[in-house]
Design a protein around this motif. Structure first.
Motif, mmCIF file in Angstrom:
data_model
loop_
_atom_site.group_PDB
_atom_site.id
_atom_site.type_symbol
_atom_site.label_atom_id
_atom_site.label_comp_id
_atom_site.label_asym_id
_atom_site.label_seq_id
_atom_site.Cartn_x
_atom_site.Cartn_y
_atom_site.Cartn_z
ATOM 1 N N SER A 65 -13.915 5.791 -27.855
ATOM 2 C CA SER A 65 -13.648 7.187 -27.492
ATOM 3 C C SER A 65 -14.078 8.135 -28.608
ATOM 4 O O SER A 65 -14.637 9.205 -28.340
ATOM 5 C CB SER A 65 -12.166 7.393 -27.190
ATOM 6 N N LEU A 66 -13.840 7.740 -29.857
ATOM 7 C CA LEU A 66 -14.245 8.579 -30.983
ATOM 8 C C LEU A 66 -15.766 8.681 -31.065
ATOM 9 O O LEU A 66 -16.306 9.766 -31.335
ATOM 10 C CB LEU A 66 -13.668 8.039 -32.292
ATOM 11 N N CYS A 67 -16.454 7.571 -30.827
ATOM 12 C CA CYS A 67 -17.924 7.582 -30.812
ATOM 13 C C CYS A 67 -18.436 8.535 -29.734
ATOM 14 O O CYS A 67 -19.351 9.333 -29.979
ATOM 15 C CB CYS A 67 -18.472 6.181 -30.573
ATOM 16 N N ASP A 68 -17.840 8.448 -28.554
ATOM 17 C CA ASP A 68 -18.236 9.339 -27.455
ATOM 18 C C ASP A 68 -18.022 10.802 -27.826
ATOM 19 O O ASP A 68 -18.864 11.658 -27.542
ATOM 20 C CB ASP A 68 -17.449 9.017 -26.177
ATOM 21 N N GLU A 69 -16.889 11.097 -28.466
ATOM 22 C CA GLU A 69 -16.585 12.477 -28.829
ATOM 23 C C GLU A 69 -17.516 12.986 -29.932
ATOM 24 O O GLU A 69 -17.955 14.145 -29.895
ATOM 25 C CB GLU A 69 -15.114 12.615 -29.246
ATOM 26 N N LEU A 70 -17.833 12.138 -30.908
ATOM 27 C CA LEU A 70 -18.802 12.535 -31.936
ATOM 28 C C LEU A 70 -20.135 12.916 -31.296
ATOM 29 O O LEU A 70 -20.723 13.952 -31.617
ATOM 30 C CB LEU A 70 -19.025 11.394 -32.935
ATOM 31 N N ARG A 79 -21.284 20.890 -35.612
ATOM 32 C CA ARG A 79 -21.186 19.868 -36.658
ATOM 33 C C ARG A 79 -19.785 19.273 -36.621
ATOM 34 O O ARG A 79 -18.823 19.939 -37.002
ATOM 35 C CB ARG A 79 -21.468 20.473 -38.016
ATOM 36 N N PRO A 80 -19.650 18.022 -36.166
ATOM 37 C CA PRO A 80 -18.320 17.430 -36.064
ATOM 38 C C PRO A 80 -17.757 16.962 -37.409
ATOM 39 O O PRO A 80 -18.496 16.468 -38.259
ATOM 40 C CB PRO A 80 -18.518 16.239 -35.136
ATOM 41 N N VAL A 81 -16.446 17.142 -37.552
ATOM 42 C CA VAL A 81 -15.674 16.556 -38.655
ATOM 43 C C VAL A 81 -14.518 15.805 -37.997
ATOM 44 O O VAL A 81 -13.601 16.418 -37.451
ATOM 45 C CB VAL A 81 -15.160 17.626 -39.637
ATOM 46 N N LEU A 82 -14.595 14.492 -38.042
ATOM 47 C CA LEU A 82 -13.623 13.610 -37.390
ATOM 48 C C LEU A 82 -12.599 13.118 -38.391
ATOM 49 O O LEU A 82 -12.961 12.684 -39.489
ATOM 50 C CB LEU A 82 -14.363 12.410 -36.779
ATOM 51 N N LEU A 95 -18.719 3.623 -35.934
ATOM 52 C CA LEU A 95 -18.845 5.081 -35.907
ATOM 53 C C LEU A 95 -20.249 5.510 -36.335
ATOM 54 O O LEU A 95 -20.848 6.406 -35.723
ATOM 55 C CB LEU A 95 -17.785 5.727 -36.788
ATOM 56 N N ARG A 96 -20.797 4.865 -37.368
ATOM 57 C CA ARG A 96 -22.155 5.198 -37.825
ATOM 58 C C ARG A 96 -23.183 4.959 -36.722
ATOM 59 O O ARG A 96 -24.162 5.697 -36.620
ATOM 60 C CB ARG A 96 -22.518 4.365 -39.052
ATOM 61 N N SER A 97 -22.962 3.935 -35.912
ATOM 62 C CA SER A 97 -23.923 3.623 -34.849
ATOM 63 C C SER A 97 -23.931 4.712 -33.767
ATOM 64 O O SER A 97 -24.910 4.853 -33.035
ATOM 65 C CB SER A 97 -23.621 2.259 -34.227
ATOM 66 N N ALA A 98 -22.869 5.475 -33.685
ATOM 67 C CA ALA A 98 -22.777 6.543 -32.679
ATOM 68 C C ALA A 98 -23.578 7.769 -33.065
ATOM 69 O O ALA A 98 -24.058 8.496 -32.200
ATOM 70 C CB ALA A 98 -21.320 6.945 -32.463
ATOM 71 N N LEU A 99 -23.713 8.008 -34.363
ATOM 72 C CA LEU A 99 -24.319 9.260 -34.813
ATOM 73 C C LEU A 99 -25.041 9.046 -36.146
ATOM 74 O O LEU A 99 -24.395 8.857 -37.175
ATOM 75 C CB LEU A 99 -23.216 10.307 -34.978
#
Length: 177
Positions: A65-70, A79-82, A95-99
């Motif tokens: 879900s966090l990857c999708d939101e990023l 510019r996202p800050v998670l 997470l790195r693979s998402a963005l």
């Protein structure tokens, strides 16, 4: 610069100040805050509220879900800050693979300081009894690419946000014109 940082994760154990630093950093940078805790399914919150640590299986859907939101926030041009504990190297890699260009700001502190802060945090589902399990799970990101470690126990929220901001600008944050 080979890998400009286009988004950040503010990471660390419970009580390190992720949410406060993220909010202050977003004010400085004009970035968009993503509060990772709000993406936990009810079962995870119930488990943590009962003092039971999450395992890799519990975190898998949350990380998805966090990857999708990023990706969603990035696709809007923001510019996202998670905020995310991101305790294990494998979680950070997910997470790195998402963005591409995802940087990490690791807020370090001792178990004693974390436990004290969490025990004085009203209305949060994470009890201080889970601090030891967070430190047992933590795989330090120090030395990983695009990672800044900051001492969260000896700097104010504003100073931590300022240091993260300066580092982000030095690593590719595009300032509004």
């Amino acid at each position: 610069m080979n890998n400009p940082i286009t988004a950040l994760v503010i990471m660390g154990v419970a009580g390190c100040g992720k949410t406060c630093v993220s909010q202050a950093l977003c004010q400085l940078s004009g970035a968009t805050a993503i509060e990772g805790d709000t993406f936990h399914p009810a079962a995870n919150i119930q488990k943590m509220s009962a003092g039971i640590p999450l395992n890799d299986d519990d975190r898998a859907g949350w990380l998805d879900s966090l990857c999708d939101e990023l990706r969603r926030v990035d696709a809007t041009g923001e510019r996202p800050v998670l905020t995310c504990s991101a305790l294990k190297h494998s979680y950070r890699e997910r997470l790195r693979s998402a963005l591409p260009g995802l940087g990490f700001v690791f807020l370090e502190l001792t178990p004693e300081v974390a436990a004290d802060r969490v025990s004085h945090r009203p209305g949060h589902f994470m009890p201080s009894t889970l601090i030891d399990s967070q430190f047992a799970t933590l795989e330090s990101p120090v030395g990983e690419p695009l990672t800044l470690a900051l001492d969260a126990s000896s700097h104010s929220i504003d100073e931590l946000a300022r240091q993260a901001y300066v580092w982000w600008v030095a690593h590719g944050l595009k300032l509004a014109s």
